[in-house]
Design a protein around this motif. Sequence first.
Motif, PDB file in Angstrom:
ATOM      1  N   SER A  48       0.843  -1.184   0.000  1.00  0.00           N
ATOM      2  CA  SER A  48       0.000   0.000   0.000  1.00  0.00           C
ATOM      3  C   SER A  48       0.882   1.240   0.000  1.00  0.00           C
ATOM      4  O   SER A  48       1.607   1.507   0.956  1.00  0.00           O
ATOM      5  CB  SER A  48      -0.899  -0.009   1.246  1.00  0.00           C
ATOM      6  OG  SER A  48      -1.710   1.125   1.276  1.00  0.00           O
ATOM      7  N   THR A  49       0.847   1.971  -1.096  1.00  0.00           N
ATOM      8  CA  THR A  49       1.698   3.141  -1.251  1.00  0.00           C
ATOM      9  C   THR A  49       0.843   4.353  -1.579  1.00  0.00           C
ATOM     10  O   THR A  49       0.014   4.297  -2.486  1.00  0.00           O
ATOM     11  CB  THR A  49       2.704   2.917  -2.399  1.00  0.00           C
ATOM     12  OG1 THR A  49       3.401   1.703  -2.173  1.00  0.00           O
ATOM     13  CG2 THR A  49       3.689   4.072  -2.472  1.00  0.00           C
ATOM     14  N   PRO A  50       1.015   5.446  -0.848  1.00  0.00           N
ATOM     15  CA  PRO A  50       0.251   6.660  -1.184  1.00  0.00           C
ATOM     16  C   PRO A  50       0.521   7.061  -2.626  1.00  0.00           C
ATOM     17  O   PRO A  50       1.655   7.028  -3.098  1.00  0.00           O
ATOM     18  CB  PRO A  50       0.821   7.699  -0.200  1.00  0.00           C
ATOM     19  CG  PRO A  50       1.401   6.888   0.918  1.00  0.00           C
ATOM     20  CD  PRO A  50       1.905   5.632   0.297  1.00  0.00           C
ATOM     21  N   GLU A  51      -0.546   7.420  -3.345  1.00  0.00           N
ATOM     22  CA  GLU A  51      -0.400   7.798  -4.743  1.00  0.00           C
ATOM     23  C   GLU A  51       0.600   8.938  -4.929  1.00  0.00           C
ATOM     24  O   GLU A  51       1.310   9.004  -5.934  1.00  0.00           O
ATOM     25  CB  GLU A  51      -1.762   8.199  -5.319  1.00  0.00           C
ATOM     26  CG  GLU A  51      -2.730   7.038  -5.512  1.00  0.00           C
ATOM     27  CD  GLU A  51      -2.222   6.017  -6.520  1.00  0.00           C
ATOM     28  OE1 GLU A  51      -1.603   6.434  -7.529  1.00  0.00           O
ATOM     29  OE2 GLU A  51      -2.421   4.827  -6.301  1.00  0.00           O
ATOM     30  N   SER A  52       0.675   9.805  -3.931  1.00  0.00           N
ATOM     31  CA  SER A  52       1.578  10.940  -4.051  1.00  0.00           C
ATOM     32  C   SER A  52       3.041  10.528  -4.065  1.00  0.00           C
ATOM     33  O   SER A  52       3.905  11.273  -4.526  1.00  0.00           O
ATOM     34  CB  SER A  52       1.333  11.921  -2.892  1.00  0.00           C
ATOM     35  OG  SER A  52       1.566  11.267  -1.644  1.00  0.00           O
ATOM     36  N   ALA A  53       3.320   9.309  -3.548  1.00  0.00           N
ATOM     37  CA  ALA A  53       4.708   8.840  -3.491  1.00  0.00           C
ATOM     38  C   ALA A  53       5.118   8.126  -4.761  1.00  0.00           C
ATOM     39  O   ALA A  53       6.294   7.829  -4.959  1.00  0.00           O
ATOM     40  CB  ALA A  53       4.907   7.919  -2.285  1.00  0.00           C
ATOM     41  N   ILE A  54       4.155   7.805  -5.605  1.00  0.00           N
ATOM     42  CA  ILE A  54       4.447   7.065  -6.830  1.00  0.00           C
ATOM     43  C   ILE A  54       4.688   8.021  -7.984  1.00  0.00           C
ATOM     44  O   ILE A  54       3.840   8.835  -8.330  1.00  0.00           O
ATOM     45  CB  ILE A  54       3.275   6.116  -7.184  1.00  0.00           C
ATOM     46  CG1 ILE A  54       3.109   5.061  -6.090  1.00  0.00           C
ATOM     47  CG2 ILE A  54       3.524   5.456  -8.534  1.00  0.00           C
ATOM     48  CD1 ILE A  54       1.962   4.112  -6.336  1.00  0.00           C
ATOM     49  N   LYS A  55       5.845   7.886  -8.574  1.00  0.00           N
ATOM     50  CA  LYS A  55       6.178   8.700  -9.738  1.00  0.00           C
ATOM     51  C   LYS A  55       5.830   7.917 -10.995  1.00  0.00           C
ATOM     52  O   LYS A  55       6.347   6.832 -11.224  1.00  0.00           O
ATOM     53  CB  LYS A  55       7.666   9.039  -9.730  1.00  0.00           C
ATOM     54  CG  LYS A  55       8.133   9.790 -10.967  1.00  0.00           C
ATOM     55  CD  LYS A  55       9.645   9.975 -10.937  1.00  0.00           C
ATOM     56  CE  LYS A  55      10.142  10.631 -12.218  1.00  0.00           C
ATOM     57  NZ  LYS A  55      11.624  10.768 -12.228  1.00  0.00           N
ATOM     58  N   GLU A  56       4.916   8.438 -11.765  1.00  0.00           N
ATOM     59  CA  GLU A  56       4.563   7.784 -13.020  1.00  0.00           C
ATOM     60  C   GLU A  56       5.665   8.054 -14.048  1.00  0.00           C
ATOM     61  O   GLU A  56       6.170   9.175 -14.150  1.00  0.00           O
ATOM     62  CB  GLU A  56       3.221   8.296 -13.545  1.00  0.00           C
ATOM     63  CG  GLU A  56       2.041   8.001 -12.635  1.00  0.00           C
ATOM     64  CD  GLU A  56       1.710   6.522 -12.523  1.00  0.00           C
ATOM     65  OE1 GLU A  56       2.089   5.755 -13.446  1.00  0.00           O
ATOM     66  OE2 GLU A  56       1.087   6.123 -11.529  1.00  0.00           O
ATOM     67  N   GLY A  57       6.022   7.017 -14.811  1.00  0.00           N
ATOM     68  CA  GLY A  57       7.041   7.181 -15.837  1.00  0.00           C
ATOM     69  C   GLY A  57       8.399   6.680 -15.386  1.00  0.00           C
ATOM     70  O   GLY A  57       8.555   6.076 -14.329  1.00  0.00           O
ATOM     71  N   GLY A  58       9.383   6.882 -16.213  1.00  0.00           N
ATOM     72  CA  GLY A  58      10.732   6.433 -15.908  1.00  0.00           C
ATOM     73  C   GLY A  58      11.092   5.190 -16.696  1.00  0.00           C
ATOM     74  O   GLY A  58      10.235   4.520 -17.291  1.00  0.00           O
ATOM     75  N   VAL A  59      12.365   4.866 -16.695  1.00  0.00           N
ATOM     76  CA  VAL A  59      12.899   3.726 -17.442  1.00  0.00           C
ATOM     77  C   VAL A  59      13.655   2.810 -16.490  1.00  0.00           C
ATOM     78  O   VAL A  59      14.488   3.259 -15.701  1.00  0.00           O
ATOM     79  CB  VAL A  59      13.846   4.193 -18.565  1.00  0.00           C
ATOM     80  CG1 VAL A  59      14.423   2.996 -19.314  1.00  0.00           C
ATOM     81  CG2 VAL A  59      13.115   5.120 -19.526  1.00  0.00           C
ATOM     82  N   VAL A  60      13.354   1.513 -16.562  1.00  0.00           N
ATOM     83  CA  VAL A  60      14.084   0.502 -15.799  1.00  0.00           C
ATOM     84  C   VAL A  60      14.983  -0.254 -16.764  1.00  0.00           C
ATOM     85  O   VAL A  60      14.515  -0.816 -17.753  1.00  0.00           O
ATOM     86  CB  VAL A  60      13.125  -0.480 -15.097  1.00  0.00           C
ATOM     87  CG1 VAL A  60      13.918  -1.598 -14.419  1.00  0.00           C
ATOM     88  CG2 VAL A  60      12.257   0.250 -14.084  1.00  0.00           C
ATOM     89  N   ARG A  61      16.280  -0.263 -16.467  1.00  0.00           N
ATOM     90  CA  ARG A  61      17.251  -0.981 -17.300  1.00  0.00           C
ATOM     91  C   ARG A  61      17.874  -2.103 -16.480  1.00  0.00           C
ATOM     92  O   ARG A  61      18.402  -1.860 -15.390  1.00  0.00           O
ATOM     93  CB  ARG A  61      18.325  -0.020 -17.802  1.00  0.00           C
ATOM     94  CG  ARG A  61      17.810   1.069 -18.742  1.00  0.00           C
ATOM     95  CD  ARG A  61      18.759   2.239 -18.828  1.00  0.00           C
ATOM     96  NE  ARG A  61      18.892   2.913 -17.534  1.00  0.00           N
ATOM     97  CZ  ARG A  61      19.614   4.001 -17.335  1.00  0.00           C
ATOM     98  NH1 ARG A  61      20.265   4.562 -18.342  1.00  0.00           N
ATOM     99  NH2 ARG A  61      19.687   4.562 -16.125  1.00  0.00           N
ATOM    100  N   TYR A  62      17.783  -3.303 -17.013  1.00  0.00           N
ATOM    101  CA  TYR A  62      18.354  -4.477 -16.341  1.00  0.00           C
ATOM    102  C   TYR A  62      19.606  -4.923 -17.087  1.00  0.00           C
ATOM    103  O   TYR A  62      19.572  -5.118 -18.311  1.00  0.00           O
ATOM    104  CB  TYR A  62      17.343  -5.622 -16.285  1.00  0.00           C
ATOM    105  CG  TYR A  62      17.878  -6.849 -15.587  1.00  0.00           C
ATOM    106  CD1 TYR A  62      17.724  -7.008 -14.208  1.00  0.00           C
ATOM    107  CD2 TYR A  62      18.562  -7.837 -16.286  1.00  0.00           C
ATOM    108  CE1 TYR A  62      18.233  -8.116 -13.556  1.00  0.00           C
ATOM    109  CE2 TYR A  62      19.073  -8.952 -15.643  1.00  0.00           C
ATOM    110  CZ  TYR A  62      18.913  -9.085 -14.276  1.00  0.00           C
ATOM    111  OH  TYR A  62      19.426 -10.183 -13.641  1.00  0.00           O
TER     112      TYR A  62
END
Length: 573
Positions: A48-62
């Motif tokens: 459970s994470t407050p919506e305000s703490a979630i940043k939409e977008g970004g790139v994950v590189r493995y």
Amino acid sequence: MKRIWTMGMLFLIMAVVMMGCTGTTDPKEAQVVTPEAPAAEAPAAVESTPESAIKEGGVVRYAAFGTAPGLFNPVLQSNSFDVYEMEVMFEGLLRKSMTNELEACLAESFSVSEDKRTLTFKLRENVKWHDGEPFTAEDVKFTFEFICHPDYAGPYSAVAKAISGYDEYFEGKADHVSGIEVIDPNTVSITTKEVDATMTEKICTSILITPKHIWESVPVKQALEQTELLRNPVGTGPFKISKFVPDQYVEMVANDLYWNGRPHVDKYIVQVANPETAQTQIINNEVEMLAVKQMNPDDLDYYKSAGVFVDTISFDAAMNLGVNNSNELLKDKRVRQAFAYAIDREAIVRDILYGYGTVANVPYKPDFWANPEDGLNAYTYNPQKAIELLEEAGWQYKADEKQMYKDGKPVKLSLKYYSGNKQVESIAPFIQQALKEVGVQIDLQISEYSTMLADMKSGDFELYIAAHKNGVAGDMKSQYNSAFTPPNGTNYSRFSNSRVDELSEQGLRLLSTDERKPIYVEIAKILNEELPIVYLYHWHQGMAMNSKLKNVQLTPNSMLGINYQTEKWYFEE
């Protein structure tokens, strides 16, 4: 999150199977005549994470090690690098949860017939393929009939052969597989030839569903020639292909049509990395995730000081010293027991694994339900006991030479191991020295893994080092049943024990964990006594991650160990 069934409940109705890098299959539905299967809801957020703490977008590189050939069809794949991406582009009817239970995926629920051979799946409605076409029961039928086709050359033939009607279809006596039935657009059933405690999980989680509308016009025999289709896959998963550069990287973007909601991150890139520079890349924020094979405390401190988070995962497998039981020098169990006493396995865990592992005395991990609670020989390090056992087996120890003899000849054995794994490359000389201390000379022979595997299959070895993954639902048949001795299977140790043969057959016909447990506990105790292979350790592996990347759950049920609910990943503000 509601689960379709806990593992224990599932065993009451039908055999369960494990994914791994190997198995495959799909479930089906039938009338509920056993405990009712609760309808499964879409998986809940990881935390459970407050919506305000979630940043939409970004790139994950493995950062991945290996080659990227670009064979993106889940029933044709044979390269682990391609599997990394297919785990997030394609989906099975069910999937394994973080607690190793089967849960809803493309199927929202299923039931089992009274004879426990037919699975009937109620498919999730309004699921779309990446190109917008609807996912239906016809796609499920198409996928399973594809792997049943006589021209199919992929890795899932063993699963296909277990489906009722396979033989008639394969031999050209039928134009469809009778055991695969579309009941309506959202309901499909699959019937197996017999009750098998491993088939449910194989069918449900190992076989990822492929789109009929994309592949139905391609002859099965020509599927591997379809470069354009293979490199532009269409799945139902949370990410879809965007760009592929052979042997460099695979770029995937968020699937706006995903049934469980668009992923928070915009892109997921799996890129080929150099093991020598990958650590620098994650420190410099050039990649967000990197597998850490060696849990060296100095490296871990380095990661921590740089703000890189390292989590750990324990795989359901063991690293072992393989032994050729058909070899005259090695067929006596006292010789194999002596080797176990001669090798300080606690020192391996302490000094080579840096404590990130546990000593293994049977194939199963200590927390697995079939692991015996008592009655096991721990083979605590005791070189003198090793010498005594070898002498009991007819070997002669000359203390002045510190050399073992058999029939007047000094004992010298070859130990094969593979390159590219630092742990294995460290363990080989350790074992060499340990056996030298009890008079056994070891010739180390390193090669590519594929070369060593070919020797294991042909029997051209005395000793080898390799990891063995446990079978689905505790199954030990493929590794220890004498009927699976190469070329008929993967009993590479050439072990033969009539009681294990009998028990491994019985275990497949029992569906509840309570029924199966005494069977596999007894098998484990026999293996602990006979030691067809010397069990070394179960290991933990690390995953280094950008500290701002959240909701990444490590699981042994994914090839990468991370591809579970990737739609829930996000970057913290």
